[in-house]
Design a protein around this motif. Structure first.
Motif, PDB file in Angstrom:
ATOM      1  N   MET A  77       0.918  -1.427   0.101  1.00 49.34           N
ATOM      2  CA  MET A  77      -0.431  -0.302   0.096  1.00 49.34           C
ATOM      3  C   MET A  77       1.030   1.433  -0.064  1.00 49.34           C
ATOM      4  N   TRP A  78       0.729   2.288  -0.921  1.00 44.90           N
ATOM      5  CA  TRP A  78       1.222   3.358  -1.421  1.00 44.90           C
ATOM      6  C   TRP A  78       0.469   4.105   0.630  1.00 44.90           C
ATOM      7  N   ILE A  79       1.419   4.882   1.237  1.00 45.75           N
ATOM      8  CA  ILE A  79       1.493   5.829   2.705  1.00 45.75           C
ATOM      9  C   ILE A  79       1.637   7.242   1.938  1.00 45.75           C
ATOM     10  N   SER A  80       3.028   6.967   1.641  1.00 43.00           N
ATOM     11  CA  SER A  80       2.659   8.742   1.468  1.00 43.00           C
ATOM     12  C   SER A  80       4.259   8.855   0.273  1.00 43.00           C
ATOM     13  N   PRO A  81       4.747   9.692  -0.002  1.00 45.95           N
ATOM     14  CA  PRO A  81       5.931   9.884  -1.162  1.00 45.95           C
ATOM     15  C   PRO A  81       7.092   8.578  -1.151  1.00 45.95           C
ATOM     16  N   ASP A  82       7.238   8.277   0.074  1.00 41.70           N
ATOM     17  CA  ASP A  82       8.749   7.572   0.163  1.00 41.70           C
ATOM     18  C   ASP A  82       8.267   6.202   1.424  1.00 41.70           C
ATOM     19  N   GLU A  83       7.631   5.730   1.412  1.00 44.71           N
ATOM     20  CA  GLU A  83       6.513   4.996   2.716  1.00 44.71           C
ATOM     21  C   GLU A  83       5.454   3.801   2.362  1.00 44.71           C
ATOM     22  N   TRP A  84       5.363   2.570   2.004  1.00 48.25           N
ATOM     23  CA  TRP A  84       4.846   1.989   1.772  1.00 48.25           C
ATOM     24  C   TRP A  84       4.544   1.126   3.029  1.00 48.25           C
ATOM     25  N   LEU A  85       3.487   0.288   2.852  1.00 50.75           N
ATOM     26  CA  LEU A  85       2.718  -0.726   4.352  1.00 50.75           C
ATOM     27  C   LEU A  85       2.348  -2.501   3.223  1.00 50.75           C
ATOM     28  N   LEU A  86       3.318  -2.873   3.778  1.00 51.36           N
ATOM     29  CA  LEU A  86       3.719  -4.072   3.251  1.00 51.36           C
ATOM     30  C   LEU A  86       2.917  -4.935   4.227  1.00 51.36           C
ATOM     31  N   GLN A  87       1.875  -5.729   3.550  1.00 50.42           N
ATOM     32  CA  GLN A  87       1.613  -6.860   4.305  1.00 50.42           C
ATOM     33  C   GLN A  87       1.287  -8.372   3.859  1.00 50.42           C
TER      34      GLN A  87
END
Lengths: 94, 221
Positions: B100-110
């Motif tokens: 999931m895209w959270i912010s331009p330099d952050e992702w959440l992996l599930q």
């Protein structure tokens, strides 16, 4: 309520998700040790309070948590422009 | 004198990764364990307009501005490229992994809970350069809300626009939710996933019960 366009998320969100962080474009003195008390005081405490066009720093606190700038008319509350940090505003007070 | 060989450490930096699931026989405790969702699922309402399920997933926060080399090795590990378009998510072909895209330099992996450690270990072994990957499974929990009245409940809780044209399947937003916050992802036509803070899980469970009272709430396990 403001309806604010977040330049990082690329869409409009409610004001509830944002926090205002005060005046934008305040540069920290490059050599604080060489500052006079007056210069350091200006940097720390003194802020503009214009009637009309004002550049403000906002953060998308509940969303992407990124900072960006808003140019806002303090008299009409109209948001004239939203731009990322490091960018130059195109709408400026005369 | 210490007998630790500093030179060897400096040459091959060791990234310490701890498996948050110590052993198979140590049960994972849900932040809603006191609610006894399994009992509610068995004896509670079965025809509700809103269906609630708590998911036990492995969650990893990835922060980086990937260069070409990192992007290649990350894609090799995940099987999918990191979504660069804001507010989007991608799933691997098997459906096991969602990014999931959270912010331009952050992702959440599930990932499934027991795969988080493996993924983390692979990352540190195969991806070089400057980045941060943190297992946040213990600090968060995932609620799955579905059913025909799910959007009505979400509308009571957050100012996000859930109209089909604004919130297609796969979209992911972080926003305020009730008096707390949540990352909301639309996983299917009538199914939404909420990633919430563990410490707010009980409050949000009470909130969701109240908000879905008029439509009926079914709990599944």
């Amino acid at each position: 309520m403001f309806h604010i366009f977040c330049p990082h998320c690329g869409e409009y969100r409610e004001e509830e998700e944002f926090h205002a962080k005060g005046e934008a474009h305040i540069a920290r003195p490059l050599d604080p040790d060489a500052c006079s008390d007056e210069e350091w005081g200006e940097f720390l405490y003194f802020r503009k309070n214009p009637r009309g066009i004002h550049h403000e720093l906002w953060v998308h606190a509940a969303g992407c948590r990124k900072f960006f700038n808003i140019t806002r008319n303090t008299q009409t509350y109209e948001i004239l422009e939203v731009y990322k940090l490091g960018e130059t505003p195109s709408v400026v007070a005369e | 004198m210490s007998d630790v060989n500093n030179e060897a450490l400096e040459q091959a930096p060791i990234k310490l990764v701890m498996n948050q699931l110590p052993a198979i026989d140590v049960p994972f405790e849900s932040p809603l364990h006191h609610v006894e969702l399994a009992k509610i699922a068995e004896h509670g309402e079965s025809q509700g307009g809103v269906v609630f399920r708590e998911l036990s997933l492995g969650l990893l926060t990835l922060r980086c501005t990937p260069n070409a080399e990192q992007a290649t090795s990350i894609e090799a590990i995940l099987g999918v490229a990191l979504p660069s378009k804001p507010l989007t998510s991608v799933s691997s072909a098997s459906g096991e992994l969602t990014v999931m895209w959270i912010s331009p330099d952050e992702w959440l992996l599930q990932v499934p809970q027991d795969k988080a450690f493996e993924l983390e270990t692979r990352f540190f072994a195969e991806v070089g350069g400057h980045y941060s990957l943190v297992n946040v499974s213990g600090g968060n929990t995932v609620f799955e809300l579905s059913g025909e009245d799910v959007v009505k409940v979400l509308k009571k809780s957050t100012p996000i626009d859930f109209h089909d044209s604004e919130f297609p399947v796969g979209k992911v937003v972080s926003s305020v939710f009730a008096k707390s916050g949540a990352t909301i992802c639309r996983t299917a036509e009538q199914s939404y996933q909420l990633v919430v803070r563990r410490s707010f899980a009980d409050y949000l469970w009470l909130w969701l019960q109240d908000a879905s009272k008029e439509y009926g709430l079914t709990v599944t396990c």
